[in-house]
Design a protein around this motif. Structure first.
Motif, PDB file in Angstrom:
ATOM      1  N   ALA A 115       0.824  -1.209   0.000  1.00 28.09           N
ATOM      2  CA  ALA A 115       0.000   0.000   0.000  1.00 28.09           C
ATOM      3  C   ALA A 115       0.855   1.255   0.000  1.00 28.09           C
ATOM      4  O   ALA A 115       0.561   2.227  -0.716  1.00 28.09           O
ATOM      5  CB  ALA A 115      -0.932  -0.012   1.208  1.00 28.09           C
ATOM      6  N   GLU A 116       1.932   1.234   0.792  1.00 26.71           N
ATOM      7  CA  GLU A 116       2.826   2.385   0.802  1.00 26.71           C
ATOM      8  C   GLU A 116       3.480   2.584  -0.550  1.00 26.71           C
ATOM      9  O   GLU A 116       3.639   3.717  -1.022  1.00 26.71           O
ATOM     10  CB  GLU A 116       3.897   2.203   1.883  1.00 26.71           C
ATOM     11  N   GLY A 117       3.863   1.464  -1.191  1.00 27.70           N
ATOM     12  CA  GLY A 117       4.446   1.575  -2.533  1.00 27.70           C
ATOM     13  C   GLY A 117       3.453   2.145  -3.535  1.00 27.70           C
ATOM     14  O   GLY A 117       3.799   3.019  -4.351  1.00 27.70           O
ATOM     15  N   GLU A 118       2.229   1.651  -3.466  1.00 26.76           N
ATOM     16  CA  GLU A 118       1.205   2.174  -4.379  1.00 26.76           C
ATOM     17  C   GLU A 118       0.924   3.643  -4.103  1.00 26.76           C
ATOM     18  O   GLU A 118       0.710   4.450  -5.022  1.00 26.76           O
ATOM     19  CB  GLU A 118      -0.072   1.350  -4.239  1.00 26.76           C
ATOM     20  N   LEU A 119       0.919   4.001  -2.805  1.00 29.39           N
ATOM     21  CA  LEU A 119       0.704   5.411  -2.460  1.00 29.39           C
ATOM     22  C   LEU A 119       1.818   6.287  -3.001  1.00 29.39           C
ATOM     23  O   LEU A 119       1.556   7.360  -3.587  1.00 29.39           O
ATOM     24  CB  LEU A 119       0.611   5.535  -0.940  1.00 29.39           C
ATOM     25  N   GLN A 120       3.054   5.835  -2.844  1.00 32.97           N
ATOM     26  CA  GLN A 120       4.177   6.617  -3.376  1.00 32.97           C
ATOM     27  C   GLN A 120       4.118   6.718  -4.887  1.00 32.97           C
ATOM     28  O   GLN A 120       4.395   7.776  -5.476  1.00 32.97           O
ATOM     29  CB  GLN A 120       5.507   5.977  -2.927  1.00 32.97           C
ATOM     30  N   ALA A 121       3.738   5.589  -5.523  1.00 32.74           N
ATOM     31  CA  ALA A 121       3.620   5.620  -6.986  1.00 32.74           C
ATOM     32  C   ALA A 121       2.526   6.589  -7.425  1.00 32.74           C
ATOM     33  O   ALA A 121       2.693   7.348  -8.399  1.00 32.74           O
ATOM     34  CB  ALA A 121       3.332   4.210  -7.512  1.00 32.74           C
TER      35      ALA A 121
ATOM     36  N   ARG B 204       3.823  10.060  -6.988  1.00 31.29           N
ATOM     37  CA  ARG B 204       4.750  10.398  -8.075  1.00 31.29           C
ATOM     38  C   ARG B 204       3.998  10.660  -9.376  1.00 31.29           C
ATOM     39  O   ARG B 204       4.314  11.596 -10.121  1.00 31.29           O
ATOM     40  CB  ARG B 204       5.756   9.247  -8.271  1.00 31.29           C
ATOM     41  N   GLU B 205       3.013   9.789  -9.646  1.00 26.19           N
ATOM     42  CA  GLU B 205       2.242   9.957 -10.884  1.00 26.19           C
ATOM     43  C   GLU B 205       1.467  11.272 -10.869  1.00 26.19           C
ATOM     44  O   GLU B 205       1.405  11.997 -11.877  1.00 26.19           O
ATOM     45  CB  GLU B 205       1.284   8.773 -11.042  1.00 26.19           C
ATOM     46  N   ALA B 206       0.885  11.592  -9.705  1.00 29.10           N
ATOM     47  CA  ALA B 206       0.142  12.860  -9.600  1.00 29.10           C
ATOM     48  C   ALA B 206       1.069  14.051  -9.768  1.00 29.10           C
ATOM     49  O   ALA B 206       0.725  15.037 -10.441  1.00 29.10           O
ATOM     50  CB  ALA B 206      -0.564  12.914  -8.245  1.00 29.10           C
ATOM     51  N   GLU B 207       2.281  13.942  -9.160  1.00 34.44           N
ATOM     52  CA  GLU B 207       3.233  15.035  -9.336  1.00 34.44           C
ATOM     53  C   GLU B 207       3.641  15.184 -10.793  1.00 34.44           C
ATOM     54  O   GLU B 207       3.788  16.304 -11.318  1.00 34.44           O
ATOM     55  CB  GLU B 207       4.466  14.781  -8.468  1.00 34.44           C
ATOM     56  N   GLY B 208       3.818  14.018 -11.469  1.00 33.71           N
ATOM     57  CA  GLY B 208       4.160  14.079 -12.896  1.00 33.71           C
ATOM     58  C   GLY B 208       3.062  14.739 -13.718  1.00 33.71           C
ATOM     59  O   GLY B 208       3.333  15.571 -14.600  1.00 33.71           O
ATOM     60  N   ARG B 209       1.811  14.302 -13.430  1.00 31.87           N
ATOM     61  CA  ARG B 209       0.699  14.909 -14.172  1.00 31.87           C
ATOM     62  C   ARG B 209       0.586  16.400 -13.878  1.00 31.87           C
ATOM     63  O   ARG B 209       0.292  17.209 -14.758  1.00 31.87           O
ATOM     64  CB  ARG B 209      -0.612  14.198 -13.809  1.00 31.87           C
ATOM     65  N   GLU B 210       0.853  16.741 -12.600  1.00 29.89           N
ATOM     66  CA  GLU B 210       0.793  18.157 -12.241  1.00 29.89           C
ATOM     67  C   GLU B 210       1.844  18.967 -12.984  1.00 29.89           C
ATOM     68  O   GLU B 210       1.578  20.066 -13.510  1.00 29.89           O
ATOM     69  CB  GLU B 210       0.968  18.292 -10.725  1.00 29.89           C
ATOM     70  N   ARG B 211       3.061  18.408 -13.040  1.00 32.27           N
ATOM     71  CA  ARG B 211       4.117  19.120 -13.760  1.00 32.27           C
ATOM     72  C   ARG B 211       3.820  19.196 -15.253  1.00 32.27           C
ATOM     73  O   ARG B 211       4.090  20.217 -15.915  1.00 32.27           O
ATOM     74  CB  ARG B 211       5.449  18.402 -13.519  1.00 32.27           C
ATOM     75  N   LEU B 212       3.260  18.095 -15.798  1.00 27.37           N
ATOM     76  CA  LEU B 212       2.900  18.109 -17.213  1.00 27.37           C
ATOM     77  C   LEU B 212       1.816  19.140 -17.489  1.00 27.37           C
ATOM     78  O   LEU B 212       1.867  19.889 -18.480  1.00 27.37           O
ATOM     79  CB  LEU B 212       2.426  16.706 -17.627  1.00 27.37           C
ATOM     80  N   ALA B 213       0.828  19.212 -16.591  1.00 31.86           N
ATOM     81  CA  ALA B 213      -0.237  20.207 -16.760  1.00 31.86           C
ATOM     82  C   ALA B 213       0.321  21.621 -16.659  1.00 31.86           C
ATOM     83  O   ALA B 213      -0.072  22.518 -17.425  1.00 31.86           O
ATOM     84  CB  ALA B 213      -1.315  19.977 -15.708  1.00 31.86           C
ATOM     85  N   GLU B 214       1.274  21.810 -15.693  1.00 29.02           N
ATOM     86  CA  GLU B 214       1.888  23.134 -15.589  1.00 29.02           C
ATOM     87  C   GLU B 214       2.647  23.482 -16.864  1.00 29.02           C
ATOM     88  O   GLU B 214       2.596  24.634 -17.338  1.00 29.02           O
ATOM     89  CB  GLU B 214       2.828  23.159 -14.376  1.00 29.02           C
ATOM     90  N   ALA B 215       3.349  22.472 -17.422  1.00 27.38           N
ATOM     91  CA  ALA B 215       4.097  22.738 -18.656  1.00 27.38           C
ATOM     92  C   ALA B 215       3.148  23.062 -19.813  1.00 27.38           C
ATOM     93  O   ALA B 215       3.393  23.986 -20.614  1.00 27.38           O
ATOM     94  CB  ALA B 215       4.968  21.533 -19.000  1.00 27.38           C
TER      95      ALA B 215
END
Length: 310
Positions: free
Chosen positions: A214-220, A223-234
């Motif tokens: 669960a912790e691994g999935e949460l971290q993933a 990370r995925e949300a941060e990636g999408r956030e950065r992509l949306a910002e870009a």
């Protein structure tokens, strides 16, 4: 031989008889009591001693060394009505020969009966299991009781040892079955406890594995949300830059949106499960020109931003 000579011989013989009768040689480890007209007067120690002949006599020859007395086997009933056969041995030593000689008659028989009586009293107050497992306590209790009872006799009881306590054969067999059942019970309890511990450890392992997963999935997911956030910002930044370029009248900015939609359409067609071969007329120069236009727009925006910062 005349009368004088005979008298002299008689006197010598009498003197020798008196000396022999009055001289007493007491061996080591013994004491002898002396009686005068039947009454105790003194005690002779080891070595050469003299008494008054024909008036005093030896009363009792007392052994002062430690003596081992075997106690006859006897049957004893415990407090839980189990009959056992006991066998014991007693060690004693005479401390005061005059008391041992005149305070008790047949001291060995008296001491033997005293020990047997106290064995019945002490063991009879115990249960069978307690009797078999507390041999030292039984010996100590017997010693205290018997030594106190023999003190007026001038006798010191040094040790009493229970050599054997033998239950009947049927009782021994029952005890063996009981012991076997107890050991089987303990083995089953230990086995059950081992199984329970294994289950607990296994459950703890599964729990930890699930927690880590669960912790691994949460971290993933983070990370995925941060990636999408950065992509949306870009993308937002790129849209802002292009929108600013269009507002300023740069015709190349429109090509950005066309190239973006064109590229997304190509990606959707390429990933479609139904498409095997894709035949699309493609003007590569137009797409490259659109990309080049995007590059020029980006460079211009960065130049303007740099100028405003300086």
């Amino acid at each position: 031989m005349d009368g004088v000579g005979i008298s002299a011989i008689v006197v010598v013989i009498f003197a020798i008889s008196v000396i022999v009768a009055g001289a007493k040689l007491v061996p080591q480890g013994h004491n002898w009591t002396v009686e005068r007209f039947g009454k105790y007067t003194k005690t002779l120690k080891p070595g050469l001693n003299l008494i008054v002949p024909f008036v005093e006599r030896i009363g009792e020859k007392v052994n002062m060394m430690e003596v081992v007395l075997d106690i006859l086997p006897q049957e004893v009933i415990s407090s839980d009505n189990a009959m056992v056969t006991t066998d014991a041995v007693c060690f004693y030593q005479v401390q005061q020969p005059e008391k041992a000689a005149y305070e008790v008659n047949d001291r060995e028989r008296a001491l033997q009966n005293l020990v047997m009586t106290n064995i019945r009293a002490v063991l009879g107050s115990m249960e069978l299991d307690e009797m078999l497992s507390n041999r030292d306590r039984i010996n100590a209790e017997l010693l205290n009781k018997v030594d106190e009872a023999t003190n007026p006799w001038g006798i010191k009881v040094t040790r009493i040892e229970i050599r054997d306590i033998t239950p009947p054969a049927d009782l021994v067999e029952a005890m063996a079955r009981q012991m076997k059942a107890e050991r089987l019970k303990r083995a089953q309890i230990l086995e059950a406890e081992g199984t329970r511990e294994a289950d607990i450890q296994r459950a703890e392992g599964d729990k930890q594995a699930k927690i880590l997963t669960a912790e691994g999935e949460l971290q993933a997911a983070i990370r995925e949300a941060e990636g999408r956030e950065r992509l949306a910002e870009a993308e937002a930044r790129a849209t802002t830059v292009v929108s600013d370029a269009i507002a300023k009248g740069n015709p190349l900015a429109i090509n950005y949106f066309i190239a973006q939609k064109y590229t997304e359409a190509l990606g959707s067609l390429a990933t479609s499960d139904n498409s095997k071969v894709i035949m699309i007329p493609l003007e590569a120069s137009s797409l490259i020109g659109a990309i080049a236009g995007i590059t020029d727009i980006t460079k211009g925006a960065m130049s303007e931003e740099h100028g405003s910062n300086s």
